[in-house]
Motif scaffolding. Structure first.
Motif, PDB file in Angstrom:
ATOM      1  N   PHE A 167     -89.133  99.099  59.918  1.00 43.14           N
ATOM      2  CA  PHE A 167     -87.997  98.706  59.088  1.00 43.14           C
ATOM      3  C   PHE A 167     -88.426  97.821  57.941  1.00 43.14           C
ATOM      4  O   PHE A 167     -89.471  97.174  57.980  1.00 43.14           O
ATOM      5  N   SER A 168     -87.619  97.890  56.860  1.00 45.90           N
ATOM      6  CA  SER A 168     -87.930  97.110  55.666  1.00 45.90           C
ATOM      7  C   SER A 168     -86.655  96.840  54.895  1.00 45.90           C
ATOM      8  O   SER A 168     -85.578  97.335  55.249  1.00 45.90           O
ATOM      9  N   ILE A 169     -86.797  96.037  53.867  1.00 50.35           N
ATOM     10  CA  ILE A 169     -85.639  95.665  53.059  1.00 50.35           C
ATOM     11  C   ILE A 169     -86.105  95.545  51.625  1.00 50.35           C
ATOM     12  O   ILE A 169     -87.242  95.138  51.374  1.00 50.35           O
ATOM     13  N   ALA A 170     -85.253  95.954  50.679  1.00 49.39           N
ATOM     14  CA  ALA A 170     -85.635  95.820  49.279  1.00 49.39           C
ATOM     15  C   ALA A 170     -84.407  95.586  48.426  1.00 49.39           C
ATOM     16  O   ALA A 170     -83.342  96.127  48.691  1.00 49.39           O
ATOM     17  N   SER A 171     -84.576  94.761  47.400  1.00 52.63           N
ATOM     18  CA  SER A 171     -83.518  94.604  46.416  1.00 52.63           C
ATOM     19  C   SER A 171     -84.176  94.584  45.056  1.00 52.63           C
ATOM     20  O   SER A 171     -85.247  94.011  44.875  1.00 52.63           O
ATOM     21  N   GLY A 172     -83.543  95.248  44.104  1.00 51.51           N
ATOM     22  CA  GLY A 172     -84.035  95.238  42.736  1.00 51.51           C
ATOM     23  C   GLY A 172     -85.068  96.324  42.483  1.00 51.51           C
ATOM     24  O   GLY A 172     -85.713  96.830  43.398  1.00 51.51           O
TER      25      GLY A 172
ATOM     26  N   LEU B 269     -88.047  96.400  41.069  1.00 53.84           N
ATOM     27  CA  LEU B 269     -89.463  96.183  41.386  1.00 53.84           C
ATOM     28  C   LEU B 269     -89.743  96.383  42.881  1.00 53.84           C
ATOM     29  O   LEU B 269     -90.689  97.070  43.253  1.00 53.84           O
ATOM     30  N   TYR B 270     -88.887  95.787  43.731  1.00 52.50           N
ATOM     31  CA  TYR B 270     -89.132  95.907  45.172  1.00 52.50           C
ATOM     32  C   TYR B 270     -88.849  97.323  45.690  1.00 52.50           C
ATOM     33  O   TYR B 270     -89.480  97.766  46.645  1.00 52.50           O
ATOM     34  N   GLU B 271     -87.939  98.048  45.033  1.00 44.00           N
ATOM     35  CA  GLU B 271     -87.727  99.449  45.427  1.00 44.00           C
ATOM     36  C   GLU B 271     -88.953 100.284  45.046  1.00 44.00           C
ATOM     37  O   GLU B 271     -89.347 101.194  45.764  1.00 44.00           O
TER      38      GLU B 271
ATOM     39  N   LYS C 113     -79.332  85.321  46.903  1.00 49.07           N
ATOM     40  CA  LYS C 113     -79.641  86.679  47.348  1.00 49.07           C
ATOM     41  C   LYS C 113     -80.967  86.744  48.121  1.00 49.07           C
ATOM     42  O   LYS C 113     -81.051  87.356  49.169  1.00 49.07           O
ATOM     43  N   GLN C 114     -81.991  86.096  47.581  1.00 48.80           N
ATOM     44  CA  GLN C 114     -83.294  86.144  48.235  1.00 48.80           C
ATOM     45  C   GLN C 114     -83.235  85.577  49.654  1.00 48.80           C
ATOM     46  O   GLN C 114     -83.866  86.095  50.570  1.00 48.80           O
ATOM     47  N   ARG C 115     -82.424  84.512  49.845  1.00 50.14           N
ATOM     48  CA  ARG C 115     -82.320  83.912  51.170  1.00 50.14           C
ATOM     49  C   ARG C 115     -81.479  84.770  52.117  1.00 50.14           C
ATOM     50  O   ARG C 115     -81.721  84.787  53.324  1.00 50.14           O
TER      51      ARG C 115
ATOM     52  N   ILE D 192     -81.507  88.006  51.998  1.00 49.66           N
ATOM     53  CA  ILE D 192     -82.478  89.045  52.375  1.00 49.66           C
ATOM     54  C   ILE D 192     -83.403  88.538  53.482  1.00 49.66           C
ATOM     55  O   ILE D 192     -83.634  89.213  54.479  1.00 49.66           O
ATOM     56  N   TRP D 193     -83.922  87.340  53.299  1.00 51.46           N
ATOM     57  CA  TRP D 193     -84.811  86.756  54.312  1.00 51.46           C
ATOM     58  C   TRP D 193     -84.088  86.634  55.650  1.00 51.46           C
ATOM     59  O   TRP D 193     -84.667  86.892  56.705  1.00 51.46           O
ATOM     60  N   ALA D 194     -82.809  86.256  55.595  1.00 47.13           N
ATOM     61  CA  ALA D 194     -82.025  86.110  56.822  1.00 47.13           C
ATOM     62  C   ALA D 194     -81.901  87.453  57.547  1.00 47.13           C
ATOM     63  O   ALA D 194     -82.049  87.525  58.771  1.00 47.13           O
TER      64      ALA D 194
ATOM     65  N   VAL E  40     -92.145  95.760  57.940  1.00 46.91           N
ATOM     66  CA  VAL E  40     -93.186  95.756  56.915  1.00 46.91           C
ATOM     67  C   VAL E  40     -92.559  95.336  55.583  1.00 46.91           C
ATOM     68  O   VAL E  40     -91.568  95.940  55.149  1.00 46.91           O
ATOM     69  N   ASP E  41     -93.110  94.322  54.941  1.00 45.08           N
ATOM     70  CA  ASP E  41     -92.643  93.896  53.628  1.00 45.08           C
ATOM     71  C   ASP E  41     -92.709  95.069  52.651  1.00 45.08           C
ATOM     72  O   ASP E  41     -93.637  95.890  52.715  1.00 45.08           O
ATOM     73  N   ALA E  42     -91.765  95.106  51.716  1.00 50.52           N
ATOM     74  CA  ALA E  42     -91.749  96.186  50.738  1.00 50.52           C
ATOM     75  C   ALA E  42     -93.024  96.183  49.881  1.00 50.52           C
ATOM     76  O   ALA E  42     -93.521  97.235  49.480  1.00 50.52           O
TER      77      ALA E  42
ATOM     78  N   ASP F 199     -90.526  90.214  37.296  1.00 50.20           N
ATOM     79  CA  ASP F 199     -90.987  89.787  38.613  1.00 50.20           C
ATOM     80  C   ASP F 199     -90.088  88.658  39.073  1.00 50.20           C
ATOM     81  O   ASP F 199     -89.271  88.155  38.324  1.00 50.20           O
ATOM     82  N   LYS F 200     -90.256  88.267  40.349  1.00 53.93           N
ATOM     83  CA  LYS F 200     -89.375  87.205  40.843  1.00 53.93           C
ATOM     84  C   LYS F 200     -89.807  85.845  40.319  1.00 53.93           C
ATOM     85  O   LYS F 200     -90.923  85.696  39.888  1.00 53.93           O
TER      86      LYS F 200
HETATM   87  N1  UDP Z   1     -87.469  91.041  48.880  1.00 55.65           N
HETATM   88  C1  UDP Z   1     -86.713  91.875  48.071  1.00 55.65           C
HETATM   89  N2  UDP Z   1     -86.290  91.431  46.843  1.00 55.65           N
HETATM   90  C2  UDP Z   1     -86.591  90.202  46.374  1.00 55.65           C
HETATM   91  C3  UDP Z   1     -87.371  89.352  47.176  1.00 55.65           C
HETATM   92  C4  UDP Z   1     -87.799  89.801  48.425  1.00 55.65           C
HETATM   93  O1  UDP Z   1     -86.425  92.994  48.441  1.00 55.65           O
HETATM   94  O2  UDP Z   1     -86.177  89.860  45.245  1.00 55.65           O
HETATM   95  C5  UDP Z   1     -87.899  91.503  50.223  1.00 55.65           C
HETATM   96  C6  UDP Z   1     -89.030  92.527  50.157  1.00 55.65           C
HETATM   97  O3  UDP Z   1     -89.027  93.354  51.310  1.00 55.65           O
HETATM   98  C7  UDP Z   1     -90.232  91.608  50.173  1.00 55.65           C
HETATM   99  C8  UDP Z   1     -89.801  90.582  51.223  1.00 55.65           C
HETATM  100  O4  UDP Z   1     -88.395  90.409  50.974  1.00 55.65           O
HETATM  101  O5  UDP Z   1     -91.408  92.308  50.505  1.00 55.65           O
HETATM  102  C9  UDP Z   1     -90.530  89.246  51.141  1.00 55.65           C
HETATM  103  O6  UDP Z   1     -90.561  88.740  49.818  1.00 55.65           O
HETATM  104  P1  UDP Z   1     -91.928  88.665  48.993  1.00 55.65           P
HETATM  105  O7  UDP Z   1     -92.801  89.811  49.349  1.00 55.65           O
HETATM  106  O8  UDP Z   1     -91.566  88.510  47.544  1.00 55.65           O
HETATM  107  O9  UDP Z   1     -92.547  87.297  49.544  1.00 55.65           O
HETATM  108  P2  UDP Z   1     -94.104  86.888  49.580  1.00 55.65           P
HETATM  109  O10 UDP Z   1     -94.820  87.887  50.431  1.00 55.65           O
HETATM  110  O11 UDP Z   1     -94.584  86.872  48.171  1.00 55.65           O
HETATM  111  O12 UDP Z   1     -94.080  85.521  50.197  1.00 55.65           O
END
Ligand code: UDP
Ligand code: CA
Length: 293
Positions: free
Chosen positions: A8-13, A15-17, A80-82, A84-86, A106-108, A292-293
């Motif tokens: 499983f994974s999650i993406a927003s925006g 770049l992450y897609e 939004k980022q928090r 997603i983390w939640a 797996v991180d996107a 980028d973020k």
């Molecule tokens: N993520 C996302 N959009 C964002 C920030 C984070 O989809 O704007 C998701 C994505 O799956 C990403 C994960 O949350 O891989 C962790 O964030 P990120 O990889 O940016 O953190 P880092 O590995 O740099 O600490």
């Protein structure tokens, strides 16, 4: 052919897609086993939702979009980022069907270089979660290793601080031991202090590990340039484009510089996406134009 690997994974925006498609391709190119991807639906764009069924057909994988309504009684997140983390960590017991016994997050922005079947089958010794400890071989980063001092050093009592870009969830064990409830109780208490959980999805399971035990994976499962030295790069089973707090290099630039196979996978994913959406591929997209973020 072996048991299906659930990821499983999650993406927003945008770049992450874009990263997510590359992650998918890198998983599939390194295994012969059936793969099912589970994506958190909340922030996926209409374009991604259009493309993914075609990708599933072309590359022969299953997928499902999932979500869970934020419980009214649970402390809310505004950014939004928090949020997603939640969703990465708070609802693992309730977001998947009960029939699912194991899943790997797996991180996107991660690239896989090995058969994820090996991780899926690994014996994690009856623990509900398995994560890789942070590398300590890139000495330049010593000043940023906050878990080596103060609060975290005390709290961890010799246990490792783990990175949250990749982890295994034994869902049977997780449900059986009420790990979801335990994590939510810790979250509820900690989140009331705005200085706590600054890396929510990572701080929470590391904090809770005396109650919700973590199996520590061998180091090669997660390599990221910021924390690991170049000496161990060739052994990396996965590479995360983790943020570098010292250089703050944009992720796209890092991807091209760090991961040799990244440009080819990116081109393949962008060509496929353009074909499905009936658009042109921007072959010479300038790096600087990307956000980028
Ligand atoms: N993520 C996302 N959009 C964002 C920030 C984070 O989809 O704007 C998701 C994505 O799956 C990403 C994960 O949350 O891989 C962790 O964030 P990120 O990889 O940016 O953190 P880092 O590995 O740099 O600490
Ligand atoms: Ca990452």
């Amino acid at each position: 052919q072996g048991k299906t690997i659930n990821i499983f994974s999650i993406a927003s925006g945008h770049l992450y897609e874009r990263f997510l498609k590359i992650m998918i391709l890198s998983v599939l190119k390194n295994t012969n086993r059936p793969v099912k991807f589970w994506f958190i639906k909340n922030y996926l764009s209409p374009q991604f939702k259009d493309v993914i069924p075609h990708m599933a057909q072309e590359y022969n994988f299953e997928y499902e979009l999932i979500t869970y309504k934020w419980p009214t009684w649970l402390h809310k997140q505004k950014e939004k980022q928090r949020i997603i983390w939640a969703y990465k960590i708070l609802f693992l017991d309730v977001i998947f069907p009960l029939s699912l016994e194991k899943v790997i997050f797996v991180d996107a922005d991660q690239i896989i270089r090995t058969d994820m079947g090996e991780l899926y089958d690994m014996d994690i010794k009856g623990r509900p979660l398995a994560y890789t400890p942070f590398c300590d071989n890139n000495r330049e980063m010593d000043g940023y290793r906050f878990w080596r001092q103060g609060f975290w050093k005390e709290h961890l009592r010799g246990r490792p601080y783990h990175i949250s870009a990749l982890y295994v969830v034994d869902l049977v064990k997780f449900r059986e031991t009420a790990a979801g409830d335990n994590l939510r109780v810790f979250y509820e208490t900690l989140s009331k202090d705005p200085n706590s959980l600054s890396n929510l999805d990572q701080d929470l399971p590391n904090y809770a590990q005396h109650t919700v035990p973590i199996f520590s994976l061998p180091q090669e499962w997660l390599w990221c340039e910021s924390w690991c030295g170049n000496a161990t790069k060739s052994k990396a089973k996965t590479i995360d484009l983790c943020n570098n707090p010292m250089t703050k290099e944009p992720k796209l630039q890092g991807a091209r510089r760090i991961v040799t196979e990244w440009p080819d996978l990116d081109l393949e994913a962008r060509k496929f996406t353009a074909k499905i959406l009936g658009e042109d591929v921007e072959l010479n997209e300038p790096v600087a134009a990307a956000t980028d973020k």
